[in-house]
Scaffold this motif. Structure first.
Motif, short mmCIF file in Angstrom:
data_model
loop_
_atom_site.label_atom_id
_atom_site.label_comp_id
_atom_site.label_asym_id
_atom_site.label_seq_id
_atom_site.Cartn_x
_atom_site.Cartn_y
_atom_site.Cartn_z
N MET A 69 0.83 -1.20 0.00
CA MET A 69 0.00 0.00 0.00
C MET A 69 0.87 1.25 0.00
O MET A 69 2.08 1.18 0.16
CB MET A 69 -0.93 -0.02 1.22
N HIS A 70 0.21 2.39 -0.16
CA HIS A 70 0.94 3.67 -0.21
C HIS A 70 1.06 4.28 1.19
O HIS A 70 0.60 5.39 1.45
CB HIS A 70 0.20 4.64 -1.14
N ILE A 71 1.71 3.54 2.08
CA ILE A 71 1.89 4.03 3.44
C ILE A 71 3.15 4.87 3.57
O ILE A 71 3.15 5.91 4.22
CB ILE A 71 1.91 2.85 4.44
N ASN A 72 4.23 4.45 2.92
CA ASN A 72 5.49 5.20 3.02
C ASN A 72 5.35 6.62 2.49
O ASN A 72 5.93 7.56 3.05
CB ASN A 72 6.60 4.47 2.27
N THR A 73 4.57 6.79 1.40
CA THR A 73 4.40 8.14 0.86
C THR A 73 3.56 9.01 1.80
O THR A 73 3.74 10.22 1.85
CB THR A 73 3.76 8.10 -0.54
N LEU A 74 2.64 8.39 2.54
CA LEU A 74 1.87 9.14 3.54
C LEU A 74 2.80 9.65 4.64
O LEU A 74 2.72 10.82 5.04
CB LEU A 74 0.78 8.25 4.14
N ILE A 75 3.67 8.79 5.11
CA ILE A 75 4.61 9.19 6.17
C ILE A 75 5.50 10.33 5.70
O ILE A 75 5.73 11.31 6.42
CB ILE A 75 5.47 7.98 6.60
N LYS A 76 5.96 10.25 4.44
CA LYS A 76 6.80 11.32 3.90
C LYS A 76 6.03 12.63 3.78
O LYS A 76 6.58 13.70 4.03
CB LYS A 76 7.34 10.90 2.53
N ARG A 77 4.75 12.54 3.39
CA ARG A 77 3.94 13.76 3.30
C ARG A 77 3.82 14.44 4.66
O ARG A 77 3.87 15.66 4.77
CB ARG A 77 2.54 13.44 2.77
#
Length: 204
Positions: A124-132
């Motif tokens: 899932m797109h969890i890492n990009t959420l953390i970066k945001r």
């Protein structure tokens, strides 16, 4: 076993019946309807589906479906950029937008953690959420996943991943019945759940 007068018709029925919620009888009805339409209508349908597959984009920021590099929500000047609403897929974005009760941004995970189906955090797109959250001016992350075991597991995982950021983490109020899918909630209930969101804790 159904006997078809044409192999072409049988092939069309087989393909249509692969769609969710479409059985063989409905597929046959749809195929015969298309066959009875003017040819240009069928060609328009076929072209729109081909373009959907070839030309669709995913927003580089929130991963929602888009016609451009940035979706309409992320590129809108009047959206509140201090909050991010975390959802499973585009259908949940559409459901929340329909309520007109939320003016922030979104983050589409593209799924929820489900060990039974072999879906983990890396899918899932969890890492990009953390970066945001780490790189932006985000003050609040709102969990708006369906209140299922898988949704709650995903909430807790992301909560742990964001614990070092100090960002405010909330979840939509439980006006949505446990086990219900977000996209099927009525607008009033979903709108109130967004407005009356609650602080998220590890015990939720």
């Amino acid at each position: 076993m159904e006997q078809y007068p044409s192999k072409l018709l049988e092939n069309a029925v087989d393909e249509l019946s692969r769609l969710p919620g479409i059985g063989k009888r409905t597929a046959l009805r749809l195929a015969l309807h298309l066959l009875g339409e003017e040819e240009h209508r069928s060609k328009q349908l076929a072209e729109s589906l081909l373009r959907l597959r070839s030309d669709i984009k995913y927003c580089s920021q929130c991963h929602s479906i888009s016609d451009d590099n940035l979706c309409a929500v992320c590129s809108a000047a009047n959206r509140e950029r201090s909050s991010i609403c975390v959802v499973e897929d585009i259908r949940d974005v559409m459901a929340i937008e329909k309520t007109s009760q939320y003016r922030g941004l979104y983050h589409v995970l593209g799924g929820i953690i489900s060990p039974m189906e072999g879906v983990g955090p890396a899918d899932m797109h969890i890492n990009t959420l953390i970066k945001r959250v780490e790189n932006g001016d985000v003050q609040e992350v709102i969990f708006a996943l369906s209140p299922t075991v898988e949704g709650d597991t995903t909430n807790f995982y992301i909560y742990r991943q964001l614990s070092h950021t100090g960002v405010k983490i909330t979840s939509i109020a439980r006006g949505i019945a446990v086990g219900d899918e977000l996209e099927y909630a009525d607008e009033v209930t979903l709108g109130r759940s967004i407005l009356h969101r609650l602080p998220f804790t590890a015990n939720d």
